[in-house]
Motif scaffolding. Sequence first.
Motif, PDB file in Angstrom:
ATOM      1  N   LEU A 149      42.268  -1.710 171.275  1.00  0.00           N
ATOM      2  CA  LEU A 149      42.907  -1.686 169.960  1.00  0.00           C
ATOM      3  C   LEU A 149      41.860  -1.733 168.847  1.00  0.00           C
ATOM      4  O   LEU A 149      41.984  -1.040 167.825  1.00  0.00           O
TER       5      LEU A 149
ATOM      6  N   PHE B 251      46.397  -1.157 163.806  1.00  0.00           N
ATOM      7  CA  PHE B 251      45.754  -1.500 165.076  1.00  0.00           C
ATOM      8  C   PHE B 251      44.854  -2.729 164.951  1.00  0.00           C
ATOM      9  O   PHE B 251      44.691  -3.472 165.931  1.00  0.00           O
TER      10      PHE B 251
ATOM     11  N   GLY C 296      41.252   1.076 165.946  1.00  0.00           N
ATOM     12  CA  GLY C 296      41.195   0.654 164.551  1.00  0.00           C
ATOM     13  C   GLY C 296      39.892   1.086 163.880  1.00  0.00           C
ATOM     14  O   GLY C 296      39.896   1.551 162.726  1.00  0.00           O
TER      15      GLY C 296
END
Length: 495
Positions: A346, A439, A350
């Motif tokens: 994640l 995210f 991001g």
Amino acid sequence: MSKEQYLTLSKASGPNSNGRTEPFVKVIACIATLGGLLFGYDTGVISGALLFMGPSLHLTSFTMGLVTSSLLFGAAFGALLSGHFAAALGRRKIILALAIIFAVGALGTALAPDVQWMVFFRMVLGLAVGGASATVPIYIAEIAPANRRGQLVTMQELMLVTGQLLAYISNAGFDALWGGENTWRWMLAVATLPAVLLWFGMLYMPDTPRWYAMKGRLAEARKVLERTRAKEDVEWELTEIEETLQDDEVKGKPHLREIKKPWLLKLFFIGLGVAVIQQTSGVNTIMYYAPTMLTSLGMSNNAALVATIANGVISVLMTFVGIWMIGRIGRRPIVMIGQFGCTLSLLFIGCICFFMPVESGGEPDMLHGYLVLLGMLLFLSFQQGALSPVTWLLLSEIFPTRLRGIFMGGAIFAHWIANFLISLFFPLMLSSVGLAGSFFIFAVIGLLGAVFVVLCIPETRNRSLEQVEHYLHEWLSDGGVSKKKVLSGHKAETL
């Protein structure tokens, strides 16, 4: 049975047995996990259907989230209701009823004339999805031999991701063959076929030996054990089931109010945590909105649908890896691998979105889209290869036999409510903080989940369901088994 006899039998058979799995057990698992296939197809198909149903149903950002999440809201209550009735009616009858609801929901969504009817039938479909997610793992866990329970229960996750893969292939196939604004109706209608197969298949399956024994039908319990266990394991397991149920008879009918007992309250909260952390990773934002996100980064509809098939392929392949790992290492280390791996993935997505932003009004960069897709594939490798399979397995194992249906229903209710809220608000989150911000938020939540995993996840491998109940009772009651032993996965002999 004396403690010495019990431990001798445990070493010879049961959870430490090296016996082969009876063919009938595999047949039962394959039929029952058609519920998982439907679960996967009905949750995955919406990702592609959303690209086409917008003009027909006049979808906005909010109604798009509502159409997606309405199934999940229904699933929360489907899990709760099926958990409540599973003890009274039996696991098999619940699955038969769910097959009918699957068929009705699939046809209803395919024929929905407007967004209101779509939301209604998505909720109906959700009742079946939630019921299957709560009932099928219990059914398989109770009917599988202890030494093969891990692999057989995680077949549910394999069928789930297979259903999602089939949904992605179906979406791309219907778009390539027919296209047009009504393509989404065919995408949704296909789910009727496996629902019919599930209903016919379950007509010929037995209920679980533990449920028969709980109802005093010991002859039927023995008959099922004789068809699903090695010959030397039948007496051992039937004796263990009877002794556990004799202890339970004193307590009367199971009720949720028993959660007032400190050890059961702690166990229930552990179950809630196990159920919810799998969702707070943001997995279903990827499963439901991947094509929407990829088209916003420069891909065409067809390219996004085809690229999403890669998500399904990775999910299926990594689930095989997860099943292999569950047969060789403990539940606890697998959860840790999955939780930390998902969180790092994640962060990667991001960072890609933050450091390679698509400029407002500018031409989207295809490289950006493919790097985000790479991040999704890394995430799904950890999610489907570790975190998801062991989530359903742990939930089917940690609750006491007598309260398993009720507690499982409550935990899966929380699972689906978390899924519902995340899916409902994700389109709004995207419009307010963008992909990078979304995210990063999931990554921070993932770090909090990692703390829970380290502190609270027990080890259940190499124990029968009755042994799991005994050692968790002692640990959570502070009655003689240290937390260190419980978490580190000592064998049944340490009891």
